[in-house]
Scaffold this motif. Sequence first.
Motif, PDB file in Angstrom:
ATOM      1  N   VAL A 119      -0.892   3.775   5.108  1.00  0.00           N
ATOM      2  CA  VAL A 119      -0.152   5.066   4.553  1.00  0.00           C
ATOM      3  C   VAL A 119      -0.116   5.893   5.818  1.00  0.00           C
ATOM      4  O   VAL A 119       0.959   6.393   6.829  1.00  0.00           O
ATOM      5  CB  VAL A 119      -0.648   5.738   3.537  1.00  0.00           C
ATOM      6  N   LEU A 120      -0.987   5.705   6.762  1.00  0.00           N
ATOM      7  CA  LEU A 120      -1.552   6.996   7.821  1.00  0.00           C
ATOM      8  C   LEU A 120      -0.772   6.136   9.123  1.00  0.00           C
ATOM      9  O   LEU A 120      -0.058   7.053   9.800  1.00  0.00           O
ATOM     10  CB  LEU A 120      -2.599   7.397   8.308  1.00  0.00           C
ATOM     11  N   GLU A 121      -0.352   5.157   9.660  1.00  0.00           N
ATOM     12  CA  GLU A 121      -0.101   4.146  10.377  1.00  0.00           C
ATOM     13  C   GLU A 121       1.522   4.826   9.932  1.00  0.00           C
ATOM     14  O   GLU A 121       2.152   4.499  10.877  1.00  0.00           O
ATOM     15  CB  GLU A 121      -0.483   2.843  10.119  1.00  0.00           C
ATOM     16  N   GLY A 136       0.531  -1.401  -0.387  1.00  0.00           N
ATOM     17  CA  GLY A 136      -0.096   0.023  -0.309  1.00  0.00           C
ATOM     18  C   GLY A 136       0.909   1.348   0.137  1.00  0.00           C
ATOM     19  O   GLY A 136      -0.091   2.074  -0.685  1.00  0.00           O
ATOM     20  N   ILE A 137       2.223   1.017   0.268  1.00  0.00           N
ATOM     21  CA  ILE A 137       2.966   2.543   0.390  1.00  0.00           C
ATOM     22  C   ILE A 137       4.079   2.697  -0.113  1.00  0.00           C
ATOM     23  O   ILE A 137       4.766   3.182  -0.035  1.00  0.00           O
ATOM     24  CB  ILE A 137       3.266   3.082   2.142  1.00  0.00           C
ATOM     25  N   ALA A 138       4.094   1.687  -1.086  1.00  0.00           N
ATOM     26  CA  ALA A 138       5.493   1.504  -2.142  1.00  0.00           C
ATOM     27  C   ALA A 138       4.660   2.092  -3.146  1.00  0.00           C
ATOM     28  O   ALA A 138       3.698   2.526  -3.695  1.00  0.00           O
ATOM     29  CB  ALA A 138       5.520   0.404  -3.078  1.00  0.00           C
ATOM     30  N   ASP A 193       6.786   6.896 -10.175  1.00  0.00           N
ATOM     31  CA  ASP A 193       6.995   7.004  -9.286  1.00  0.00           C
ATOM     32  C   ASP A 193       5.883   7.367  -8.501  1.00  0.00           C
ATOM     33  O   ASP A 193       5.717   8.619  -7.449  1.00  0.00           O
ATOM     34  CB  ASP A 193       8.331   7.817  -8.471  1.00  0.00           C
ATOM     35  N   GLU A 194       4.534   6.709  -8.497  1.00  0.00           N
ATOM     36  CA  GLU A 194       3.135   6.908  -8.387  1.00  0.00           C
ATOM     37  C   GLU A 194       3.293   5.853  -7.649  1.00  0.00           C
ATOM     38  O   GLU A 194       3.229   4.712  -7.198  1.00  0.00           O
ATOM     39  CB  GLU A 194       2.634   7.016  -9.763  1.00  0.00           C
TER      40      GLU A 194
END
Length: 563
Positions: free
Chosen positions: A228-230, A166-168, A175-176
Amino acid sequence: MGRKILDQERQKSGNNDIINSAITSSMETALHVAAGANQAEFVEMLINDKDNIDLTFQDVHGNTAFCSAVAAGSKRIVQKFLTLTHLLPTDYCFIKTRGGQNMSPLYIASWFGQPQIVSLLYQDSIDKANIEDGEILGIYFNCIHNDMYDLAIKMIEDNVDNFRLGIAHCWDTTDESALHVLSRKRPLDFTSSPQAKTIWSRVWSRISCQSPSEMPALTLAKIIWKQVLEKHGYQYNEIRRIIKHPFNLVIEAANNGNFDLLVVLIRMCPELIWERDDENNTIFHIAILNRHVKIFRLIHEVGVLKSVIRIEAGNNSNNILHLVARKPQQSKLDSIIGAALQMRHELLWYKEVEKIVAPSLRNKKNDENQTPNDIFTKDHEQMMSDAEKWMKKNCNTCLIVATIIVTVAFPAAFDILDQGDKDKHNVSSVSQLPPPRDIISIILLISNAVAMSFSSIAIMLFLSIMISRFTKNEFLWTLPCTFITGLSLLFVSVTAMMVSFCFASFIPNESLRIPIFSSCIELLPIILFFYLVYPVFRDTIHSTFFSQNEFKATNRLLKHYEK
């Protein structure tokens, strides 16, 4: 036919192994071509033709026939290949064998957007093909790019202990992150609110007591955003840095009208509501410019109404009323039938924004010395002209139809009265006249009266539109209401006229077969008239009486997404 061609080629060339020979400049065999063209029967014929067929033959790019079948998305052919282990060399496996550019079959299937093939190969590929993390990341992004959201969710769940997909970020030059990719998706991919469902689907959900199912794209967005938030400990500065590179995904979602994704982002991180683009526009300014009513309606829910109104957008001291006065791109209006309804849509937007703007800002001039009304008049000058032409053209057509109905119905009414007078003076005729004939005569008289009177009223209504001044205020209510009323009366008059013709066919005939048959034919114009006019009639009614409801403040939009 395929077998016959192969036999002929063998005879010409004298080569019994022609089935394994290249037949194209890319060194593809007949099996490559057939598998890539989804010719399942021909592939099975080739495989069954000779036991020594070479299933491992690679073309000039390094692709086997199995890779061609995977790229084409033929599940039947792929399954057939997977059962041919007895024709393969020892330790050879289709799933493990890589094709062109060293891509695994699973990667090829995801690249070409073949969800059935990806689902078929996924688990075995993970277990047997020794796919590295970098390739898993590529497959994951291919799934998102090609709308295979269920598979992307499964990949996240299967790789939690390895690394967080998810955060990759995408491993190519863009680079999105996955959220950046999702922000450019169609709003329909995320729509799961009850408002987006049809009437019948909502009724069925109530009857069957089923809760509305969430779209996979929305579920994926929630999972990714939570990761992302964590990862960044809910620190806004860190989160803001992520969402702004390589472009601001909140602004991109607002530009695309991706309301559902915005709600997911804002619910978990309310500070994002203040994100701005290069021209100092918030998501509400962008919603106004692009006519995204659902995003604009959020302004009533999040308690930032006064703050947003005070923000000036761009470098010309424009407030939100200046922005709504501009004409949007034509693509934003193409879903509305007719220039008149498009003009009303623009007027409605202007009026609704004007309601929330302070009186001191309604006539405020920008740096170009223009008030919002000046901008609206200038930008919509051509649209006003087109709306007037559209309205006159349609009214003129309806006038012709109404005039024809009056011309037909008026003498028909006198014919019925004359026939009734003749029957009264002919006593023998009256005594022999069956009672149903009297009823038919009454129905004929009433239907002709309805057709004539309603057509006459419709003529007067359409004439009032033709001589109208076509001002902005008239486009809001007077003209649409008059047009709807005239169109409704015209439909009733057409129906009454055809009913009159149907009953008239029963008078001179003792047998019912011919009148019934002719009545069925005479009723067809009613159905055709309704079918042809209904789209304009429906859109006019919705625009006139129901479009205002879309702007009403409600507290349900954000609550709908709470889980």
